[in-house]
Design an enzyme around this catalytic site. Structure first.
Site, short mmCIF file in Angstrom:
data_model
loop_
_atom_site.label_atom_id
_atom_site.label_comp_id
_atom_site.label_asym_id
_atom_site.label_seq_id
_atom_site.Cartn_x
_atom_site.Cartn_y
_atom_site.Cartn_z
N ASN A 1 0.80 -1.23 0.00
CA ASN A 1 0.00 0.00 0.00
C ASN A 1 0.83 1.27 0.00
O ASN A 1 0.65 2.15 -0.83
CB ASN A 1 -0.94 -0.04 1.21
CG ASN A 1 -1.95 1.07 1.21
OD1 ASN A 1 -1.64 2.20 1.50
ND2 ASN A 1 -3.20 0.73 0.87
N ASN B 1 -0.87 0.78 7.02
CA ASN B 1 -1.13 1.68 5.89
C ASN B 1 0.04 2.66 5.71
O ASN B 1 1.09 2.27 5.24
CB ASN B 1 -2.46 2.41 6.11
CG ASN B 1 -3.09 2.89 4.83
OD1 ASN B 1 -2.42 3.40 3.96
ND2 ASN B 1 -4.40 2.74 4.71
N ASP C 1 -4.92 7.67 6.72
CA ASP C 1 -4.55 6.86 5.57
C ASP C 1 -3.06 7.02 5.24
O ASP C 1 -2.28 6.08 5.28
CB ASP C 1 -5.42 7.25 4.38
CG ASP C 1 -5.35 6.27 3.24
OD1 ASP C 1 -4.37 5.51 3.16
OD2 ASP C 1 -6.26 6.26 2.39
#
Length: 316
Positions: free
Chosen positions: A139, A196, A248
């Site tokens: 990610n 993340n 995020d």
């Protein structure tokens, strides 16, 4: 829809100012010295589906970022133009430059790997397996001062159809890894519910990682910190949590402040975890980075837009 590499998506033009923007909010006077109350939020480009992975290209004086769902990596230039740099990607998310400043590394959801490229053309898979099993869906990615590559490997890209390809995970864990290019050695450093974003403190002695399982029916929406040493990671603790959405992606500036995304914008935290203030955004902010010729601009990847706000002094 396929886009030709080098195709111009926005012609040279000034940015558009977000006219109804309420402005930043301040919880600490220190932030006012960096982010003026009269600062303006700018829209540099509109037309992405899921903006992510912004990274400043110092050598070419441009910003590169991912349009994950449209499967492309875009380039923004100071004259305002936007071009397609890599087309028909395998759902590239996070991006970073290796120490040579030319080679890029990418997190691919589709091929479930870390790939590398020259910033244009087809990336080649590089890191694909851990102990003989395929990675989940890398990610976010950063490169340490020693050239080691660190990346997060949640399952979003194999569980959310529009962001990758549905598949059952081969690994029974979701982790952060460290890859030594010289030894071609991949180490599993720490496990999370859904790792993340990640970043180092300015001195490299702390690693920050966000756990965002709230986005996958869990309850984590926090940034954790670790002490970094030759022996690995230690002294794990919760650094901060965001109230709305998830942290995020985030970046750390030269002061050690963390600039974290959330559903309502960018939240800025001091090294002790105290919130200094926030920059509201009209769309959910997915990631951010510092850039510009003098490193005095914060770029924000926010769903369909690439946003920016100028700072009073260099961030890095």
């Amino acid at each position: 829809m396929a886009y030709e590499v080098g195709r111009t998506l926005r012609r040279p033009a000034p940015p558009e100012e977000i006219s109804d923007w309420a402005g930043p909010s301040f919880d600490d006077v220190r932030l006012q010295n960096i982010l003026a109350p009269q600062a303006r939020l700018l829209a540099l480009h509109t037309g992405t589906v899921h903006s992510e992975g912004p990274v400043w290209d110092r050598k070419s004086n441009r910003l590169l970022w991912s349009d994950v769902v449209n499967r492309r990596v875009l380039g923004w230039y100071p004259d305002g133009r936007v071009e397609t740099m890599i087309d028909r990607t395998f759902f590239v998310n996070g991006n970073a430059f290796l120490p040579d400043g030319v080679t890029m590394v990418h997190c691919e959801h589709g091929r479930r790997c870390i790939s590398r490229s020259g910033g244009q053309g087809d990336p080649e898979p590089w890191i694909t397996h851990y102990q003989g099993k395929r990675l989940n869906s890398p990610n976010d990615i950063i490169v340490g001062a020693d050239g080691a590559i660190w990346f997060s490997d949640p399952t979003f890209g194999i569980s959310i159809p529009r962001e990758g390809c549905l598949a059952e995970p081969e690994l029974d864990h979701r982790s952060v890894y460290r890859f030594d290019p010289a030894r071609h050695e991949l180490q599993r450093m720490a496990d999370f519910e859904q790792p993340n974003g990640l970043a180092f403190s300015p001195d490299g002695k702390l690693l920050y990682v966000s756990d965002t399982s709230r986005a996958a029916k869990g309850d984590k929406h926090e940034i954790q910190s670790f002490e970094v040493s030759a022996a690995g990671l230690s002294h794990r603790r919760v650094f901060c949590r965001v109230g709305k959405g998830i942290p995020d992606g985030f970046k750390v500036d030269k002061r050690g402040w963390i600039w974290s995304t959330a559903d309502d914008g960018i939240h800025i935290f001091a090294p002790d975890g105290r919130e200094l203030g926030m920059i509201p955004t009209p769309q959910t902010a997915g990631n951010c980075c510092f850039g510009g010729e003098n490193m005095t601009r914060l770029f924000i990847a926010a769903e369909t837009q690439l946003l920016a706000i100028d700072l009073a002094e260099p961030a890095l």
